[in-house]
Design an enzyme around this catalytic site. Sequence first.
Site, mmCIF file in Angstrom:
data_model
loop_
_atom_site.group_PDB
_atom_site.id
_atom_site.type_symbol
_atom_site.label_atom_id
_atom_site.label_comp_id
_atom_site.label_asym_id
_atom_site.label_seq_id
_atom_site.Cartn_x
_atom_site.Cartn_y
_atom_site.Cartn_z
ATOM 1 N N ASP A 71 -88.625 -86.191 19.971
ATOM 2 C CA ASP A 71 -88.683 -87.551 20.544
ATOM 3 C C ASP A 71 -87.074 -87.524 20.589
ATOM 4 O O ASP A 71 -86.367 -87.298 19.800
ATOM 5 C CB ASP A 71 -88.858 -88.663 19.305
ATOM 6 C CG ASP A 71 -89.300 -90.003 20.106
ATOM 7 O OD1 ASP A 71 -89.636 -90.339 21.334
ATOM 8 O OD2 ASP A 71 -88.815 -91.019 19.385
ATOM 9 N N TYR A 154 -82.753 -90.165 32.197
ATOM 10 C CA TYR A 154 -81.593 -90.729 32.542
ATOM 11 C C TYR A 154 -80.370 -89.635 33.070
ATOM 12 O O TYR A 154 -79.066 -90.446 33.138
ATOM 13 C CB TYR A 154 -81.082 -91.830 31.459
ATOM 14 C CG TYR A 154 -81.857 -92.690 31.026
ATOM 15 C CD1 TYR A 154 -82.023 -94.002 31.723
ATOM 16 C CD2 TYR A 154 -83.003 -92.627 29.969
ATOM 17 C CE1 TYR A 154 -82.752 -94.905 31.314
ATOM 18 C CE2 TYR A 154 -83.649 -93.479 29.911
ATOM 19 C CZ TYR A 154 -83.719 -94.855 30.295
ATOM 20 O OH TYR A 154 -84.556 -95.815 30.202
#
Length: 223
Positions: A71, A154
Site C-alpha cells: 500500500d 502522481y
Amino acid sequence: MFNLIVLATTNTHKIREIKRVLEKFPVVLKSLSDFPTLPEAIEDGDTFDENAYKKAFHYAKVLGLPTIADDSGLEVYALGGKPGVHSARYSGEEATDLDNCRKLLRELNGIQDRKARFVCVFSIAVPSGPALTYEASCEGKILDHLQGEEGFGYDPLFFYEPIKKTFAELSLDEKNEVSHRGKVLVELASEFPKVLKWIENRMKEELPQQPDHSEFMNNDWSR
C-alpha cells in the site's frame, strides 16, 4: 523450496517494478491477473501498514499461497497528509491518475508550501496470518503542472530535488534507485533469501491440503 508467490495487484507498472528487482531469485511471481474472479480485499485501514497487511493476508488466505501486497501513496504536508491512504481514489472510486492529479492541483492552488512525500509499505503474508513488513518513504515537492511521460499515479507532479526531475521523467531503473517503492524493494531484495526461508518454514506449518496451483509452477520467472 516453495517458489510460487502472488503479487496482490493488477497494476502492470507495480508488477513490472517488483519483478525487475526480484527477477534474479528462484521464485515464480504471479499477479492477481493470473487468478480471475477472486473476492476483493477490503482496504479500510487508517494506515498504509494496515491496508498492506489486510490485502496480503486476504489473498494469501483465499489462494492458500504466500502473498506480497503493498500500500503506497502520497502525503502532502500542507493538506494534513492527504491524499494518504486514499491516494488511488482521491477524486472518486473510478478515478484515473489524471483525475487525481488534477484534484491535487486544485487543492494546492495558491498554497506555497508544496512539500510532500511518497510512502510505501510491503507486507508478505502466509495463509495462517503471520507477515513480514517493509517500509520506506521519499521526500519531494508537488509542482504546479504535470511534467514527464513515464511512471504512473502522481509521478508527473512529484519533483525529486536531488536530481531535479519528476518521477515521470525517470526511467524505471532510475526511479527504482530513489523512489519509496524502490527503497523497499532494495531492502527486500537484500533479505530475500531469508524471506524465502521464512515463507518455506511457515508454509510447512500450513494445513496439508492446499489449493492445487501446479499449473503455475514453471521456470519462466520473467512473466
